[in-house]
Write a protein that holds these residues in place. Structure first.
Motif, short mmCIF file in Angstrom:
data_model
loop_
_atom_site.label_atom_id
_atom_site.label_comp_id
_atom_site.label_asym_id
_atom_site.label_seq_id
_atom_site.Cartn_x
_atom_site.Cartn_y
_atom_site.Cartn_z
N VAL A 207 0.83 -1.20 0.00
CA VAL A 207 0.00 0.00 0.00
C VAL A 207 0.87 1.25 0.00
CG1 VAL A 207 -1.75 1.28 1.30
CG2 VAL A 207 -1.90 -1.20 1.12
N GLY A 208 2.05 1.17 0.65
CA GLY A 208 2.96 2.31 0.65
C GLY A 208 3.43 2.67 -0.75
N MET A 209 3.70 1.65 -1.57
CA MET A 209 4.11 1.92 -2.95
C MET A 209 2.99 2.59 -3.73
SD MET A 209 6.44 -1.35 -4.13
CE MET A 209 5.10 -2.54 -3.91
N PHE A 210 1.75 2.12 -3.54
CA PHE A 210 0.61 2.75 -4.22
C PHE A 210 0.41 4.18 -3.72
CE2 PHE A 210 -1.16 -1.80 -4.32
CZ PHE A 210 -0.42 -2.09 -5.45
N ALA A 211 0.64 4.41 -2.40
CA ALA A 211 0.45 5.74 -1.83
C ALA A 211 1.44 6.73 -2.42
CB ALA A 211 0.60 5.69 -0.31
N ILE A 212 2.68 6.29 -2.66
CA ILE A 212 3.67 7.19 -3.28
C ILE A 212 3.19 7.63 -4.66
CG2 ILE A 212 6.01 7.30 -4.23
CD1 ILE A 212 6.88 5.42 -1.96
N VAL A 233 -7.10 -1.16 -5.42
CA VAL A 233 -6.19 -2.21 -4.97
C VAL A 233 -5.78 -1.96 -3.52
CG1 VAL A 233 -3.96 -3.32 -5.36
CG2 VAL A 233 -5.36 -2.66 -7.31
N SER A 234 -5.52 -0.69 -3.17
CA SER A 234 -5.18 -0.34 -1.79
C SER A 234 -6.32 -0.69 -0.84
CB SER A 234 -4.86 1.15 -1.68
OG SER A 234 -3.73 1.49 -2.45
N LEU A 235 -7.56 -0.48 -1.30
CA LEU A 235 -8.73 -0.82 -0.47
C LEU A 235 -8.77 -2.31 -0.19
CD1 LEU A 235 -12.34 0.49 -1.00
CD2 LEU A 235 -11.92 -1.91 -0.52
N LEU A 236 -8.55 -3.13 -1.21
CA LEU A 236 -8.59 -4.58 -1.03
C LEU A 236 -7.50 -5.06 -0.09
CD1 LEU A 236 -9.34 -5.70 -4.71
CD2 LEU A 236 -10.94 -5.63 -2.78
N VAL A 237 -6.28 -4.56 -0.31
CA VAL A 237 -5.16 -4.98 0.54
C VAL A 237 -5.37 -4.52 1.98
CG1 VAL A 237 -2.67 -4.77 0.95
CG2 VAL A 237 -3.54 -5.02 -1.39
N SER A 238 -5.78 -3.26 2.15
CA SER A 238 -5.99 -2.71 3.50
C SER A 238 -7.13 -3.42 4.20
CB SER A 238 -6.28 -1.21 3.41
OG SER A 238 -5.22 -0.53 2.78
N GLY A 239 -8.19 -3.71 3.46
CA GLY A 239 -9.32 -4.41 4.06
C GLY A 239 -8.93 -5.78 4.59
N PHE A 240 -8.10 -6.49 3.80
CA PHE A 240 -7.65 -7.81 4.26
C PHE A 240 -6.76 -7.68 5.49
CE2 PHE A 240 -4.55 -11.28 4.24
CZ PHE A 240 -5.40 -12.37 4.29
N VAL A 241 -5.85 -6.70 5.50
CA VAL A 241 -4.96 -6.52 6.65
C VAL A 241 -5.76 -6.18 7.89
CG1 VAL A 241 -3.14 -5.07 7.61
CG2 VAL A 241 -2.96 -5.88 5.26
N LEU A 242 -6.76 -5.30 7.76
CA LEU A 242 -7.59 -4.96 8.92
C LEU A 242 -8.34 -6.19 9.44
CD1 LEU A 242 -9.19 -1.46 8.23
CD2 LEU A 242 -7.38 -2.05 9.83
N ALA A 243 -8.89 -6.97 8.52
CA ALA A 243 -9.68 -8.13 8.93
C ALA A 243 -8.81 -9.21 9.54
CB ALA A 243 -10.46 -8.68 7.73
N ALA A 289 -9.56 12.49 -0.02
CA ALA A 289 -8.28 11.77 0.06
C ALA A 289 -8.49 10.40 0.69
CB ALA A 289 -7.28 12.59 0.88
N VAL A 290 -7.50 9.51 0.45
CA VAL A 290 -7.53 8.18 1.05
C VAL A 290 -6.34 8.05 2.01
CG1 VAL A 290 -8.70 7.08 -0.89
CG2 VAL A 290 -6.21 7.21 -0.88
N TYR A 291 -6.50 7.20 3.04
CA TYR A 291 -5.50 7.06 4.10
C TYR A 291 -5.17 5.59 4.36
CZ TYR A 291 -7.40 11.71 4.74
OH TYR A 291 -7.83 12.99 4.51
N PHE A 292 -5.23 4.79 3.28
CA PHE A 292 -4.97 3.36 3.45
C PHE A 292 -3.55 3.10 3.97
CE2 PHE A 292 -8.22 3.23 -0.06
CZ PHE A 292 -9.24 2.69 0.71
N ASP A 293 -2.57 3.89 3.47
CA ASP A 293 -1.19 3.67 3.90
C ASP A 293 -1.00 3.96 5.39
OD1 ASP A 293 -1.78 6.31 3.26
OD2 ASP A 293 0.33 6.83 2.98
#
Length: 821
Positions: A207-212, A233-243, A289-293
């Motif tokens: 997610v950090g790479m996408f945030a850059i 893609v950041s949403l999917l990855v972040s959602g899985f990490v949170l869950a 804005a998004v704050y997934f990172d």
């Protein structure tokens, strides 16, 4: 519905309204009346409601309560197997009731449960409080390092299965406590936490790479389809990490909210969910804005700190039982008119055992036959073995050095002295420092203040600009998230511990670095701590002019080379006399041999006098003296001493220069110990102390307000090491002693204690700087965010920056300094 139900509902469940099967009696007393229940699930839930004083929910309800699902009912019902007396006896102990408190007819039982999922002090409070709310529970205490819940119940009022069900209803895994089960649970939790940390780390990098790319796009421009792709893609990855990884924060926050308690996990869970939710909305709508990172980074940092803390607890929990594991798995027992080898755990009081030379004594017992020397320095602190004969007592974990012993077991393992020492260590583990209790209270107030400020900000902004209320409140919550505050201490302690490990100091309890800097008393054990536990030859007194000193030592060396007695090590570096033969050991007395047809004797005064009655009395110096004779002629006295560590005296003087009071607390009461107490510059010395007396004395110092550092090495030191505010053991210490100590000096250099304390002062200084920064950041950042001057993305950057500043400042502790900052 009112508590008085209509006549036609008398055979229905008072909780859910379902029909009660005929003949089934699972009633629960609610409102002074026995209320029928249709299943174990409803009975357990109703009991919890009644026990928590929440019966008004039944009086004020407008419809029946929800019935537990069949799976939940089965979950509760499976615990009823533990009410079986045969199974219950494996993890419970009957207690003689105190008539003044419980009455003559009380049936008190101590129940030991293994509870999985304990992650912090707040979990300890929740479990203890919930257990104490159950009717019939007299006391409840959680040992966090052992993940063990000890509950004392009255069987007349509550069953064992109900304790299981109540703890399980809180969301924790519960099972009977056994050492093997505890180790398996600790390993399973370790693997689970490692997986969660790894997933969060990998997710943070992705997610950090996408945030850059997204941040660069905000500056340079990016097409809508690419922005949507990166955000999705950041949403999917972040959602899985949170869950997967962050679920522990949400579960902990919910558990404590159900009990009306605010913990640090609550603002963490709120910040994660709100920041993630706002980012999802921004992704779906294409606006904002998004704050997934930031969400994933926050998750990874907090998980990393908690993983490190639990790793130490896991390691100590495994080491705790090493003392029992040193006992033999099988023993030789006289049964059915023959010697048979059986598992040690099958031993019973009255069994007759045979202990061969060199074997570990498996159980406390009374000697029935044989004479030998038993080394028991792990209990007494005295390196000299004890001679035992018929009628004497021997203890589990001691070593039979010479002859064959036959003993009668005086009880089971749980009744032996080694088990009592382990229980003493456990008891100290249940005692919570006042600082920890205060920290729990402060954390609750801090969380309440953060939530109150966030709520007030949202209400005020809703009146001023409703469209901005959510984002401003989110900025307040994010900027006030206790990330930097939570990292202030663990970041400093982990860096300090890393440096200490590189310099030969093993760190078990990082939090004790801060305590070490505040210590007012340093209490030393003697044997194995101030002394190295190895004997050396320090004096030879010739009694015959026919032999020079070198030959006398050579003759003694030739005799001692056939012995495994601790005193024999004093001669191992010498060259033995040739021609000595026919050597045999006289248990508890000495050694006999032949030299040119003449009888040699080496040993105690009485033993040598049997052949050389003119032997003069031993010298008065406080040494261990052994005599040598040939036929009837006394030849020499050899004075042996336990080697004093070269660093002992300078270390004690340096600690006193730092303003500490230094005391000696030893189980040894010999003349050598008295001489050592006078020789070294101690402020006070107490000799001949048992493990219980040592622990009690340290407790007295703490009751006076002193902060105690304990330095020891043996099994007998384990309880006092755990009792002390912080503790150090030297290399070669027993596994149990190392498990209870916060620091281990791997090289045995006592001057490392002085450097360790200086580094502790430096660590405390860094921790204070980190706290000052974290608090200043919150005090400045929260008002700016509440005024709407800080956007959510800026709040996330500020939160991350404050954490990085704390981590960078703590990294200075990786560079060694001989003076505190």
């Amino acid at each position: 519905m009112n508590s008085a139900l209509p006549e036609e509902l008398k055979l229905t469940c008072y909780h859910c309204g379902e029909t009660v099967p005929p003949g089934l009696d699972l009633s629960v007393e609610i409102g002074g009346e026995a209320r029928p229940m249709c299943c174990p699930g409803c009975r357990t839930v109703a009991t919890m409601i009644a026990g928590s004083g929440l019966t008004q929910c039944y009086e004020q309800r407008s419809e029946f309560n929800f019935r537990p699902s069949p799976d939940n009912a089965l979950e509760f019902e499976r615990f009823t197997v533990y009410d079986d007396p045969a199974l219950r006896d494996e993890f419970t102990t009957a207690v003689l009731p105190d008539r003044r408190e419980s009455g003559d007819d009380a049936q008190l039982l101590d129940v030991r449960l293994l509870v999985g999922g304990i992650s912090c002090a707040a979990c300890v409070w929740l479990i203890e409080t919930a257990a104490q709310d159950i009717g019939g529970v007299k006391s409840a205490a959680v040992n966090m390092s052992q993940q063990r819940l000890d509950v004392r119940i009255d069987l007349r009022e509550v069953g064992v299965s109900e304790i299981f069900a109540h703890v399980a209803a809180l969301g924790y895994e519960v099972q009977p406590w056994h050492a093997n089960a505890q180790q398996q649970l600790a390993k399973a939790e370790y693997r689970r936490d490692l997986r969660r940390l790894a997933v969060a780390g990998i997710g943070m990098m992705q997610v950090g790479m996408f945030a850059i790319a997204l941040h660069a796009g905000d500056i340079q421009g990016i097409s809508d389809e690419y922005q949507l792709l990166l955000r999705s893609v950041s949403l999917l990855v972040s959602g899985f990490v949170l869950a997967f990884s962050a679920r522990g924060f949400f579960e902990s926050a919910w558990r404590h909210l159900r009990r009306g308690t605010l913990v640090m996990d609550l603002p963490v869970a709120l910040a994660l969910s709100l920041a993630f939710g706002a980012s999802v909305i921004a992704t779906v709508t294409g606006a904002g804005a998004v704050y997934f990172d930031s969400v994933i980074m926050f998750t990874f940092l907090l998980l990393g700190a908690r993983f490190a803390e639990k790793r130490f607890r896991y390691r100590d929990a495994l080491a705790f039982w090493d003392a029992e594991q040193t006992l033999p798995d099988s023993v030789m027992v006289w049964r059915e008119r023959s010697w048979r080898r059986i598992p040690r755990r099958e031993l019973e009081a009255g069994d007759r055992l045979r202990i061969l030379s060199g074997e570990v004594v498996p159980i406390d017992g009374r000697v029935l036959a044989g004479v030998s020397d038993v080394r028991e320095d792990s209990f007494s602190g005295e390196a000299m073995p004890r001679a035992v004969a018929e009628g004497d007592t021997v203890f589990a974990s001691t070593v039979n050095l010479e002859g064959i012993l036959e003993i009668e077991a005086t009880g089971s393992y749980s009744e032996c002295r080694l088990a009592a020492l382990q229980r003493s260590v456990e008891h100290a583990g249940y005692e919570k420092p006042a600082a920890a209790v205060l920290a729990d209270r402060v954390a609750s107030y801090f969380v309440g203040a953060v939530l109150a400020v966030t709520g007030i900000t949202a209400v005020i902004w809703y009146q001023i600009a409703p469209q901005d209320a959510f984002w401003v409140a989110l900025s307040v919550l994010v900027i006030s998230c206790p990330c930097a505050l939570s990292l202030a201490t663990p970041a400093a302690l982990s860096n300090a511990a890393a440096l200490l490990r590189r310099r030969g100091v093993l760190v078990h309890g990082e939090n004790s670095l801060e305590t070490l800097a505040r210590c007012t008393h340093a209490v030393f054990d003697k044997t194995g701590t101030l002394t190295a536990g190895d004997f050396s030859l320090v004096q030879v007194i010739r009694l015959s002019s026919d032999y020079d000193e070198a030959r006398l030592v050579a003759i003694a060396t030739a005799l001692q080379s056939h012995s495994n007695h601790p005193l024999a090590t004093a001669f191992f570096a010498q060259e033995p006399e040739s021609g000595v033969c026919g050597v045999r050991y006289s248990v508890g007395s000495g050694i006999v041999g032949l030299l040119n047809g003449k009888e040699l004797r080496l040993g105690s005064s009485d033993f040598v006098k049997e052949s050389a009655p003119t032997l003069p009395a031993a010298p008065s110096q406080p040494l261990h003296w052994i005599a040598l004779s040939i036929n009837s002629e006394p030849l020499a006295w050899f004075g042996l001493a336990d080697k004093l560590r070269a660093s002992a005296e300078p270390a004690i003087r340096a600690l006193k220069q730092q303003g500490m009071k230094v005391e000696l607390l030893s189980g040894d009461s010999s003349d050598r110990a008295k001489e050592l107490a006078l020789r070294l510059p101690f402020d006070q010395a107490k000799l001949g102390c048992s493990p219980e007396q040592k622990r009690a004395y340290v407790g007295e110092l703490q009751a006076r307000g002193d902060t105690v550092l304990m330095i020891g090495d043996g099994l007998n030191d384990a309880p006092v090491l755990r009792q002390a505010n912080t503790s150090i053991v030297v290399s070669g210490a027993t596994h149990l002693a190392q498990a209870q100590a916060d620091f281990v000096l791997s090289e045995g250099d006592l001057l490392q204690i002085v450097l360790l304390r200086r580094h502790a002062h430096r660590t405390r200084s860094i921790v204070r700087q980190n706290f000052a920064w974290a608090l200043a950041y919150n005090l400045l950042g929260i008002p700016f965010a509440a005024l709407g001057w800080v956007a959510p993305w800026a709040a996330a950057v500020g939160m991350s920056a404050s954490s990085l500043i704390v981590v960078a400042n703590a990294a200075r502790l990786r560079r060694f300094s001989r003076t505190a900052d």
